[in-house]
Design a protein around this motif. Structure first.
Motif, PDB file in Angstrom:
ATOM      1  N   GLN A 135       0.768  -1.227   0.000  1.00 28.30           N
ATOM      2  CA  GLN A 135       0.000   0.000   0.000  1.00 28.30           C
ATOM      3  C   GLN A 135       0.809   1.293   0.000  1.00 28.30           C
ATOM      4  O   GLN A 135       0.230   2.348  -0.224  1.00 28.30           O
ATOM      5  N   VAL A 136       2.063   1.280   0.253  1.00 30.71           N
ATOM      6  CA  VAL A 136       2.815   2.532   0.262  1.00 30.71           C
ATOM      7  C   VAL A 136       3.363   2.813  -1.139  1.00 30.71           C
ATOM      8  O   VAL A 136       3.611   1.901  -1.919  1.00 30.71           O
ATOM      9  N   PRO A 137       3.559   4.087  -1.477  1.00 32.37           N
ATOM     10  CA  PRO A 137       4.081   4.411  -2.815  1.00 32.37           C
ATOM     11  C   PRO A 137       5.533   3.968  -2.968  1.00 32.37           C
ATOM     12  O   PRO A 137       6.295   3.958  -1.997  1.00 32.37           O
ATOM     13  N   LEU A 138       5.899   3.630  -4.188  1.00 34.98           N
ATOM     14  CA  LEU A 138       7.280   3.233  -4.466  1.00 34.98           C
ATOM     15  C   LEU A 138       8.226   4.402  -4.244  1.00 34.98           C
ATOM     16  O   LEU A 138       9.273   4.244  -3.608  1.00 34.98           O
ATOM     17  N   VAL A 139       7.895   5.575  -4.769  1.00 39.42           N
ATOM     18  CA  VAL A 139       8.810   6.714  -4.695  1.00 39.42           C
ATOM     19  C   VAL A 139       8.129   7.921  -4.062  1.00 39.42           C
ATOM     20  O   VAL A 139       6.905   8.092  -4.150  1.00 39.42           O
ATOM     21  N   LEU A 140       8.959   8.748  -3.431  1.00 38.83           N
ATOM     22  CA  LEU A 140       8.558  10.062  -2.948  1.00 38.83           C
ATOM     23  C   LEU A 140       9.481  11.051  -3.656  1.00 38.83           C
ATOM     24  O   LEU A 140      10.685  11.102  -3.377  1.00 38.83           O
TER      25      LEU A 140
ATOM     26  N   GLU B 233       6.345  12.158 -13.035  1.00 42.31           N
ATOM     27  CA  GLU B 233       5.095  11.631 -12.496  1.00 42.31           C
ATOM     28  C   GLU B 233       5.406  10.332 -11.750  1.00 42.31           C
ATOM     29  O   GLU B 233       5.966   9.396 -12.321  1.00 42.31           O
ATOM     30  N   GLU B 234       5.037  10.295 -10.480  1.00 43.13           N
ATOM     31  CA  GLU B 234       5.388   9.152  -9.648  1.00 43.13           C
ATOM     32  C   GLU B 234       4.859   7.838 -10.199  1.00 43.13           C
ATOM     33  O   GLU B 234       5.539   6.803 -10.127  1.00 43.13           O
ATOM     34  N   ASP B 235       3.662   7.855 -10.778  1.00 44.22           N
ATOM     35  CA  ASP B 235       3.068   6.600 -11.229  1.00 44.22           C
ATOM     36  C   ASP B 235       3.689   6.072 -12.518  1.00 44.22           C
ATOM     37  O   ASP B 235       3.344   4.972 -12.982  1.00 44.22           O
ATOM     38  N   ARG B 236       4.609   6.834 -13.125  1.00 41.93           N
ATOM     39  CA  ARG B 236       5.302   6.355 -14.323  1.00 41.93           C
ATOM     40  C   ARG B 236       6.620   5.666 -13.971  1.00 41.93           C
ATOM     41  O   ARG B 236       7.283   5.118 -14.853  1.00 41.93           O
ATOM     42  N   LEU B 237       7.004   5.713 -12.719  1.00 45.48           N
ATOM     43  CA  LEU B 237       8.306   5.181 -12.308  1.00 45.48           C
ATOM     44  C   LEU B 237       8.190   3.719 -11.898  1.00 45.48           C
ATOM     45  O   LEU B 237       7.134   3.254 -11.472  1.00 45.48           O
ATOM     46  N   HIS B 238       9.283   3.012 -12.012  1.00 47.82           N
ATOM     47  CA  HIS B 238       9.295   1.588 -11.716  1.00 47.82           C
ATOM     48  C   HIS B 238      10.514   1.247 -10.873  1.00 47.82           C
ATOM     49  O   HIS B 238      11.513   1.960 -10.859  1.00 47.82           O
ATOM     50  N   ARG B 239      10.438   0.138 -10.187  1.00 45.46           N
ATOM     51  CA  ARG B 239      11.553  -0.339  -9.368  1.00 45.46           C
ATOM     52  C   ARG B 239      12.615  -0.947 -10.276  1.00 45.46           C
ATOM     53  O   ARG B 239      12.302  -1.707 -11.200  1.00 45.46           O
ATOM     54  N   LEU B 240      13.877  -0.610 -10.023  1.00 44.31           N
ATOM     55  CA  LEU B 240      14.959  -1.173 -10.825  1.00 44.31           C
ATOM     56  C   LEU B 240      15.264  -2.602 -10.382  1.00 44.31           C
ATOM     57  O   LEU B 240      14.891  -3.039  -9.294  1.00 44.31           O
ATOM     58  N   GLU B 241      15.974  -3.314 -11.240  1.00 47.95           N
ATOM     59  CA  GLU B 241      16.359  -4.684 -10.895  1.00 47.95           C
ATOM     60  C   GLU B 241      17.223  -4.693  -9.643  1.00 47.95           C
ATOM     61  O   GLU B 241      17.131  -5.615  -8.826  1.00 47.95           O
TER      62      GLU B 241
ATOM     63  N   LEU C  60      21.831  11.960  -5.266  1.00 50.46           N
ATOM     64  CA  LEU C  60      21.897  12.949  -6.341  1.00 50.46           C
ATOM     65  C   LEU C  60      20.582  13.710  -6.517  1.00 50.46           C
ATOM     66  O   LEU C  60      20.550  14.930  -6.356  1.00 50.46           O
ATOM     67  N   CYS C  61      19.503  13.013  -6.825  1.00 55.22           N
ATOM     68  CA  CYS C  61      18.251  13.705  -7.154  1.00 55.22           C
ATOM     69  C   CYS C  61      17.304  13.844  -5.983  1.00 55.22           C
ATOM     70  O   CYS C  61      16.225  14.427  -6.129  1.00 55.22           O
ATOM     71  N   ALA C  62      17.663  13.302  -4.814  1.00 55.22           N
ATOM     72  CA  ALA C  62      16.882  13.435  -3.576  1.00 55.22           C
ATOM     73  C   ALA C  62      15.554  12.694  -3.610  1.00 55.22           C
ATOM     74  O   ALA C  62      14.713  12.891  -2.730  1.00 55.22           O
ATOM     75  N   THR C  63      15.352  11.834  -4.594  1.00 53.57           N
ATOM     76  CA  THR C  63      14.180  10.971  -4.585  1.00 53.57           C
ATOM     77  C   THR C  63      14.318   9.944  -3.469  1.00 53.57           C
ATOM     78  O   THR C  63      15.418   9.457  -3.190  1.00 53.57           O
TER      79      THR C  63
END
Length: 308
Positions: free
Chosen positions: A18-23, A176-184, A217-220
């Motif tokens: 339930q928590v978002p992948l990225v902030l 856009e947060e919902d366009r991002l994916h978890r890397l391998e 670097l990008c503070a994500t």
């Protein structure tokens, strides 16, 4: 209490929970809050106060540079789609050559220090910066992004890194947060592919006790389950080490398998903490871990200052 709620409370969420992948970073407040945190830490007895005061001013300069910069158009949808298909970060630091905006940020940051006290080596380096060719600066930027510190003037590294952070934060904030994916590799930033500088246990009600890694670097910030090595993904042999009586919100998560560590910061113990600033102030923990044979995987550019 549902199983998902139990997982949230225990901090053992898995992808798809339930928590978002990225902030994504908040470009309006990121650096101003960091500057405030540095000044708060400088008033305590712990940590190298002269360095912290300098870094507070540097964060202020980053805030001004980011506020004066126009929005950068994020990666086009086609590029993001291709990155998704290939498991790559859309703003990969190893693939993107910084545009001239990063040099604009660098010179804006340098100008901020015209009237501020600086160590002699830093003052000389900033004076030389005014005469440096753009191609030299771009070469140094690419080297720094690839983890190479030579032949960069060490007195300039904090300023170069600060400008690159401004450049990447500006791009990351526009995604856009919902366009991002978890890397391998879950221990790398899903936005730019950089390693994390530290992790935090979140305080917000919808994220409570969830663990987020914070990009250097990008503070994500991106979610990763707790009690798991962010480098080798081992779940056995994970231990937590700290210094009694110091940095109560900061400990180190060590991995016996790969002998690496990452700091983990508990926002319930200190809701005002900043992963970059609190990493600097707790450098004594790094020293002790280094003496014990533990290896740190991400370098804080703020600690690569010129020794006087």
């Amino acid at each position: 209490m549902s199983k998902a709620q139990e997982n949230v409370k225990a901090g053992i969420l898995h992808p798809g929970d339930q928590v978002p992948l990225v902030l994504l970073p908040d470009r309006k407040t990121l650096f101003s809050r960091r500057a405030t945190r540095y000044r708060s830490l400088a008033a305590t007895r712990d940590g190298p106060s002269d360095l912290v005061v300098f870094l507070a001013a540097l964060a202020d300069a980053q805030h001004l540079a980011l506020g004066q910069a126009p929005d950068i158009v994020p990666s086009p949808a086609e590029q993001i789609r291709l990155c998704e298909q290939r498991g790559l970060p859309p703003l990969g630091a190893q693939a993107i050559r910084p545009g001239p905006e990063w040099r604009t940020a660098l010179r804006q940051i340098a100008t901020t220090f015209d009237s501020l006290p600086l160590p002699p080596a830093s003052r000389i380096a900033l004076t030389r910066l005014e005469e440096m060719d753009d191609s030299v600066l771009d070469t140094w930027a690419l080297a720094l992004l690839r983890g190479v510190q030579q032949p960069i003037d060490p007195a300039l590294i904090p300023f170069l890194a600060a400008a690159l952070q401004v450049y990447w934060v500006r791009m990351a904030a526009a995604l856009e947060e919902d366009r991002l994916h978890r890397l391998e590799a879950p221990g790398l930033c899903p936005v730019c592919g950089s390693p994390p500088i530290a992790s935090t246990l979140r305080l917000e009600s919808h994220l409570y006790r969830s663990r987020y890694l914070h990009c250097s670097l990008c503070a994500t910030a991106w979610h990763m389950v707790r009690i798991q090595c962010s480098h080798c993904e081992a779940t056995d042999g994970i231990r937590y080490q700290g210094i009694d009586g110091h940095f109560p919100a900061v400990s180190a998560e060590t991995c016996e398998k790969c002998k690496t560590y990452m700091k983990i910061m508990d926002m319930e113990k200190d809701p005002d903490l900043d992963p970059v600033a609190d990493d600097v102030i707790s450098i004594a923990l790094d020293i002790l871990l280094g003496e014990g044979g533990w290896q740190r995987m991400a370098i804080n550019p703020a600690l690569l200052t010129q020794e006087e």
